[in-house]
Design a protein around this motif. Structure first.
Motif, PDB file in Angstrom:
ATOM      1  N   TYR A   1       0.829  -1.206   0.000  1.00  0.00           N
ATOM      2  CA  TYR A   1       0.000   0.000   0.000  1.00  0.00           C
ATOM      3  C   TYR A   1       0.866   1.259   0.000  1.00  0.00           C
ATOM      4  O   TYR A   1       1.991   1.266   0.482  1.00  0.00           O
ATOM      5  N   SER A   2       0.282   2.328  -0.516  1.00  0.00           N
ATOM      6  CA  SER A   2       0.917   3.640  -0.384  1.00  0.00           C
ATOM      7  C   SER A   2       0.663   4.161   1.027  1.00  0.00           C
ATOM      8  O   SER A   2      -0.187   3.641   1.760  1.00  0.00           O
ATOM      9  N   ALA A   3       1.388   5.193   1.403  1.00  0.00           N
ATOM     10  CA  ALA A   3       1.195   5.784   2.732  1.00  0.00           C
ATOM     11  C   ALA A   3      -0.228   6.301   2.892  1.00  0.00           C
ATOM     12  O   ALA A   3      -0.854   6.126   3.950  1.00  0.00           O
ATOM     13  N   ASP A   4      -0.781   6.932   1.860  1.00  0.00           N
ATOM     14  CA  ASP A   4      -2.156   7.427   1.932  1.00  0.00           C
ATOM     15  C   ASP A   4      -3.150   6.286   2.103  1.00  0.00           C
ATOM     16  O   ASP A   4      -4.139   6.415   2.843  1.00  0.00           O
TER      17      ASP A   4
ATOM     18  N   ILE B   1      -6.647  -6.051  12.688  1.00  0.00           N
ATOM     19  CA  ILE B   1      -7.628  -5.299  11.908  1.00  0.00           C
ATOM     20  C   ILE B   1      -8.554  -6.301  11.200  1.00  0.00           C
ATOM     21  O   ILE B   1      -8.076  -7.264  10.593  1.00  0.00           O
ATOM     22  N   PRO B   2      -9.865  -6.118  11.229  1.00  0.00           N
ATOM     23  CA  PRO B   2     -10.767  -7.046  10.531  1.00  0.00           C
ATOM     24  C   PRO B   2     -10.480  -7.084   9.030  1.00  0.00           C
ATOM     25  O   PRO B   2     -10.128  -6.075   8.416  1.00  0.00           O
ATOM     26  N   ASN B   3     -10.630  -8.255   8.446  1.00  0.00           N
ATOM     27  CA  ASN B   3     -10.390  -8.402   7.009  1.00  0.00           C
ATOM     28  C   ASN B   3     -11.273  -7.478   6.186  1.00  0.00           C
ATOM     29  O   ASN B   3     -10.884  -7.032   5.094  1.00  0.00           O
ATOM     30  N   ALA B   4     -12.456  -7.169   6.702  1.00  0.00           N
ATOM     31  CA  ALA B   4     -13.386  -6.315   5.963  1.00  0.00           C
ATOM     32  C   ALA B   4     -12.813  -4.910   5.739  1.00  0.00           C
ATOM     33  O   ALA B   4     -13.203  -4.221   4.791  1.00  0.00           O
ATOM     34  N   VAL B   5     -11.898  -4.474   6.600  1.00  0.00           N
ATOM     35  CA  VAL B   5     -11.270  -3.170   6.411  1.00  0.00           C
ATOM     36  C   VAL B   5     -10.501  -3.145   5.100  1.00  0.00           C
ATOM     37  O   VAL B   5     -10.556  -2.170   4.331  1.00  0.00           O
ATOM     38  N   PHE B   6      -9.795  -4.232   4.812  1.00  0.00           N
ATOM     39  CA  PHE B   6      -8.960  -4.289   3.614  1.00  0.00           C
ATOM     40  C   PHE B   6      -9.804  -4.386   2.338  1.00  0.00           C
ATOM     41  O   PHE B   6      -9.332  -4.048   1.254  1.00  0.00           O
ATOM     42  N   ASP B   7     -11.032  -4.843   2.477  1.00  0.00           N
ATOM     43  CA  ASP B   7     -11.922  -4.908   1.316  1.00  0.00           C
ATOM     44  C   ASP B   7     -12.290  -3.529   0.797  1.00  0.00           C
ATOM     45  O   ASP B   7     -12.721  -3.379  -0.349  1.00  0.00           O
ATOM     46  N   LYS B   8     -12.132  -2.519   1.633  1.00  0.00           N
ATOM     47  CA  LYS B   8     -12.551  -1.164   1.274  1.00  0.00           C
ATOM     48  C   LYS B   8     -11.445  -0.336   0.611  1.00  0.00           C
ATOM     49  O   LYS B   8     -11.696   0.765   0.133  1.00  0.00           O
ATOM     50  N   VAL B   9     -10.214  -0.859   0.595  1.00  0.00           N
ATOM     51  CA  VAL B   9      -9.083  -0.096   0.040  1.00  0.00           C
ATOM     52  C   VAL B   9      -8.288  -1.004  -0.896  1.00  0.00           C
ATOM     53  O   VAL B   9      -7.787  -2.042  -0.481  1.00  0.00           O
ATOM     54  N   ASP B  10      -8.191  -0.613  -2.156  1.00  0.00           N
ATOM     55  CA  ASP B  10      -7.375  -1.376  -3.111  1.00  0.00           C
ATOM     56  C   ASP B  10      -5.899  -1.156  -2.808  1.00  0.00           C
ATOM     57  O   ASP B  10      -5.487  -0.054  -2.424  1.00  0.00           O
ATOM     58  N   CYS B  11      -5.106  -2.198  -2.994  1.00  0.00           N
ATOM     59  CA  CYS B  11      -3.662  -2.058  -2.772  1.00  0.00           C
ATOM     60  C   CYS B  11      -3.015  -1.359  -3.970  1.00  0.00           C
ATOM     61  O   CYS B  11      -3.574  -1.306  -5.061  1.00  0.00           O
TER      62      CYS B  11
END
Length: 489
Positions: free
Chosen positions: A11-14, A212-222
């Motif tokens: 991921y980027s810093a943002d 962190i719940p896996n669902a958090v990562f579903d909301k942000v593309d790498c």
């Protein structure tokens, strides 16, 4: 945590800040709770890597990275360690969760001292919590002094989230940076941890998800991904050489026969069915006698090679090609067709001159060749390797492989980062072998993207295996050949 245990997503810093915000706002995880988890994860690494250590010093800046440091200090004191905390900013500048972490640290009995350049560092462990992922300018002043002191110490150095002074997005040093033995990266791995200057500064990388719940990562593309090895499928028992593709390697001007010989053999070693080498007549017999499995064709005039090109499934253009009129004729003849084509070395230099675009290209520049393709300096390429690989891909098409520490592979949709390979690969011929590996995979039916990505992985892993057996210094490109064969099997 070894290489295979790390997540593939980068991921980027943002993007990491957005993951952090999502966890706090949408999933109701308090920010201070995440900070405490981060501090706990680092302290667990202290215990794991330095179990006999009785003292540590912790360098804190002014942001949430410092807050993590204050949590670590509190945990170390509770474990009975002798702790010295150095702060490069006044406590009054701390805000929010970092301020709370500071107060809890003080309440635990910890004393925080303003960092002084005269401080003598004798502790066994140093925790770098100076600067985080938000760094956007050159490091200077007291921060630079503190980084210099950390690097001059003999302690085991652990970086909190990212070594201070390293750009989280590009992997470049921002003036100066902490050289860590271990980096503990939180929530999402930063893409800058694996390329640019980062391999010299991060040490071993450990990942802490902070639950962190896996669902958090579903909301942000790498932003990118680490290469994941895909074991080639087993071959049919009825396979013959025609099923595994025909590679034509074009190059080898006078005095440069070695490059095409290595590229051709590498293509065979990863499983290509047939490899033809098209070169100077003076080289054809020499190459064929040293590697008889290569079919060698000597050519004087490029006008007579169309039939040879038509017979091949995949073209390799550039190893030892040179910059003569003979070379230009071969380049022009090869680029008139739209077959899958790996372009390297002087093939890239001719491409920079012609400006041709082709979605069937796989380009494999090192930073010097990339600078010629982009008409810029090498330092500009290395300043942001992600931007450079994307620019080459946009300008010339296809897939681009930007070689170097943390090789990058880019197409229209993806960027992959290689964290395989070693400094022993900094020797002549390694790029020719990579070119052959990619072409050999292409010939067997892998896509351009798969061939580039897996070719880089197999090539780097072969070099790592060869280095384990004999060391990095003195590693030769041809030393990789037996390891290439093992990896694809």
């Amino acid at each position: 945590m070894n290489r295979q245990d790390l997540p593939n997503e980068l991921y980027s810093a943002d993007q990491v800040r957005e993951l952090d915000r999502t966890a706090i706002d949408d999933f109701c995880i308090p920010g201070y709770e995440l900070m405490c988890r981060a501090g706990q994860s680092v302290f667990e690494r202290v215990k794991a890597f330095c179990p006999e250590a009785t003292s540590c010093s912790i360098f804190c800046g002014g942001g949430n990275n410092a807050g993590d440091g204050y949590v670590i200090a509190r945990l170390a004191i509770a474990a009975g360690m002798e702790v010295t905390v150095y702060s490069v900013v006044e406590a009054s500048r701390l805000k929010g969760d970092a301020l709370k972490a500071y107060r809890d640290c003080i309440d635990s009995g910890c004393k925080v001292a303003a960092y002084d350049t005269k401080a003598l560092l004798g502790e066994e462990v140093i925790i770098d919590a100076l600067l985080g992922t938000g760094l956007d300018r050159e490091v200077e002043g007291l921060y630079a002094d503190a980084i210099a002191a950390i690097n001059a110490s003999r302690a085991f150095v652990i970086a909190v989230d990212i070594p201070s002074g390293l750009n989280a997005d590009t992997g470049k040093i921002m003036g100066c940076a902490v050289k860590a033995d271990l980096t503990v990266s939180f929530i999402g791995l930063k893409k800058g941890l694996f390329t640019g200057d980062a391999p010299d500064y991060c040490g071993k990388i450990y990942y802490a998800s902070l639950d962190i719940p896996n669902a958090v990562f579903d909301k942000v593309d790498c932003a990118a991904q680490r290469i994941r090895f895909l074991q080639p499928p087993r071959r049919s028992r009825c396979a013959h050489k025609g099923h595994n593709g025909h590679v034509l390697v074009i190059g080898g001007d006078l005095g440069y026969s070695g490059a095409i010989r290595m590229a051709g053999e590498a293509a065979l070693r990863v499983g290509a069915g047939l490899v033809t080498v098209l070169t100077r007549p003076e080289h054809a017999i020499l190459i064929n006698s040293s590697r008889p499995e290569l079919m060698c064709r000597g050519v004087v005039e490029s006008e007579c090679i169309d039939t040879i090109i038509d017979s091949a499934d995949v073209l390799v253009l550039g190893p030892g090609l040179g910059r003569s009129d003979w070379s230009k004729g071969l380049f022009d003849a090869a680029t008139r067709v739209a077959k899958p084509m790996v372009i390297d070395a002087d093939g890239l230099n001719w491409l920079a001159d012609s400006g041709q675009y082709g979605d069937h290209f796989i380009l494999t520049p090192h930073p010097g060749e990339a600078s010629r393709l982009l008409k810029c300096s090498v330092s500009e390429v290395e300043h942001d390797r992600f931007a450079a690989v994307n620019s080459i891909r946009r300008q010339y098409g296809g897939v681009c492989v930007l070689k170097g520490a943390g090789t990058l592979i880019a197409n229209h949709h993806h960027i992959a980062v290689a964290d395989v390979g070693n400094p022993g690969m900094a020797t002549g011929g390694m790029g020719d072998v990579l070119t052959g590996v990619i072409a050999g995979l292409l010939a067997q039916g892998f896509s351009n993207w798969e061939s580039a990505e897996q070719g880089v992985y197999i090539h780097g892993s072969a070099a790592d295996a060869a280095a384990v057996d004999g060391g990095e210094r003195g590693l030769l490109a041809t030393d990789l050949m037996p390891y290439l064969r093992r990896l694809v099997n």
